[in-house]
Design an enzyme around this catalytic site. Structure first.
Site, PDB file in Angstrom:
ATOM      1  N   GLU A   1      40.931  35.747  41.714  1.00 15.59           N
ATOM      2  CA  GLU A   1      39.712  36.564  41.786  1.00 15.59           C
ATOM      3  C   GLU A   1      39.656  37.616  40.697  1.00 15.59           C
ATOM      4  OE1 GLU A   1      39.891  34.386  45.486  1.00 15.59           O
ATOM      5  OE2 GLU A   1      41.407  35.588  44.429  1.00 15.59           O
TER       6      GLU A   1
ATOM      7  N   HIS B   1      40.877  38.239  57.337  1.00 14.64           N
ATOM      8  CA  HIS B   1      39.703  37.520  56.853  1.00 14.64           C
ATOM      9  C   HIS B   1      38.440  37.852  57.656  1.00 14.64           C
ATOM     10  CE1 HIS B   1      43.157  35.169  55.470  1.00 14.64           C
ATOM     11  NE2 HIS B   1      42.385  34.707  54.504  1.00 14.64           N
TER      12      HIS B   1
END
Length: 355
Positions: A85, A154
């Site tokens: 990322e 998450h």
């Protein structure tokens, strides 16, 4: 039902036949397809637009939001990246500074923490630090907030995290029309936009008007929408929990309580004026969000109402319905009790109104 007459020729004779034509049914589009359409149309409209992220190309996206785009636009416009990322977010920010208009997809916004330096320090602050000489037209998009069964690492909502930072616009759509109109606006915007989707909403269909199907249809960033008019209490929410508020309002209406439901659509800049106008009418305010309570979106709304002209119209303290102040548990029963449910909204409204 609409009625229609037709003439049928049989053996040289004309017969008139009466038959029923089904009334026009509103067009239904899932959130996933609305996002796909928006990206497709903007990729076609502007050759500077491109999409990059993990599995967005050959796999059609982890959630199939980019389905068909790689086959249509090829490797130069739809780019698969490594699981890095920080790396591909940096590439996207650099491309935006060089004059392109990237859409940077995070498989989930939880992974954007790996790239938060690029989002905050590189994207959000450059226009200010360059005295307005260097715009950064980029969209960071992907699923945000709690999904189902993916536990603590998450499941967090990043609306308040990114809305805290000047230089970013933060969008949190609810239905298909929101997603289509706001994503097109975000892609065309010359500022960095954080576009927070919700994984649990991708497969949900919503009715869309003919107007919202137009390629020219956009929704202005920074403007909320009243989804349901009411006179007793104002419910303000964003993303998936707008639907919860509407469900709660439907139940409460049967008991004589009329809720006004406001879909924020945009977290930053926030449409405080629409909230104030509603509160001046209903005299009560309840905020609903999936994120944690401390320093959250609801907390900001509370402060803005207290500081503004609507405060003197309140007949009761503002109430917040939020996620529980713990990391998300894995067990389903604990997970269900860690995020707002329709019953929580109904309970809070009744408590506020003493009914």
């Amino acid at each position: 039902m609409a009625m229609s007459l037709v003439n049928i020729i049989r053996k040289g004779k004309v017969s008139r036949v009466l038959f029923k034509v089904a009334a026009f049914a509103p067009f239904q589009v899932t959130v996933r397809d609305a996002l796909n359409q928006a990206m497709d149309e903007e990729l076609e409209r502007d050759e500077r637009v491109f999409l990059l992220g993990e599995e967005v190309a050959q796999y059609d996206g982890a959630y199939k939001v980019s389905r068909g785009l790689w086959k249509k636009y090829g490797d130069k416009r739809i780019i698969d990246t490594p699981i890095s990322e920080m790396g591909f977010a940096g590439i996207a920010v650099g491309a935006a500074m060089a004059g392109l208009r990237p859409i940077c997809e995070f498989m989930t916004f939880n992974f954007s923490m790996q790239a938060i330096d690029q989002v905050i320090n590189s994207a959000a602050k450059t226009y200010y630090m360059s005295a307005g000489l260097q715009p950064v037209p980029i969209v960071f998009r992907g699923p945000n907030g709690a999904s189902a069964g993916v536990a603590a690492q998450h499941s967090q909502c990043f609306a308040a995290w990114y809305a805290h930072c000047p230089g970013l616009k933060v969008v949190s759509p609810w239905n298909s029309e929101d997603c289509r109109g706001l994503l097109k606006s975000a892609i065309r915007d010359d500022n960095p936009v954080v576009f927070l989707e919700n994984e649990l909403m991708y497969g949900v269909p919503f009715e869309m008007s003919d107007e919202s199907q137009s390629k020219d249809f956009v929704i202005p960033i920074g403007k909320a929408k009243i989804e349901r008019a009411g006179s007793h209490v104002t419910l303000v929410s964003h993303s998936r929990y707008v639907g919860h508020c509407l469900d709660a309002a439907a139940v409460l209406a049967k008991e004589g309580v009329e809720c006004e439901v406001i879909n924020l659509r945009t977290i930053r800049p926030m449409d405080v004026e629409s909230i104030e106008t509603s509160v001046m009418k209903t005299n009560h305010l309840l905020t609903v969000e999936g994120g944690w309570p401390q320093f959250g979106v609801g907390a900001e709304i509370c402060a803005r109402i207290m500081e503004g002209p609507a405060f003197n119209y309140l007949d009761a303290p503002v109430t917040r319905v939020t996620g529980v102040d713990i990391p998300m548990p894995y067990a389903k029963i604990l997970e269900d009790n860690s995020v707002p449910q329709v019953k929580d909204i109904i309970f809070s409204v009744k408590k506020m109104l003493n009914v």
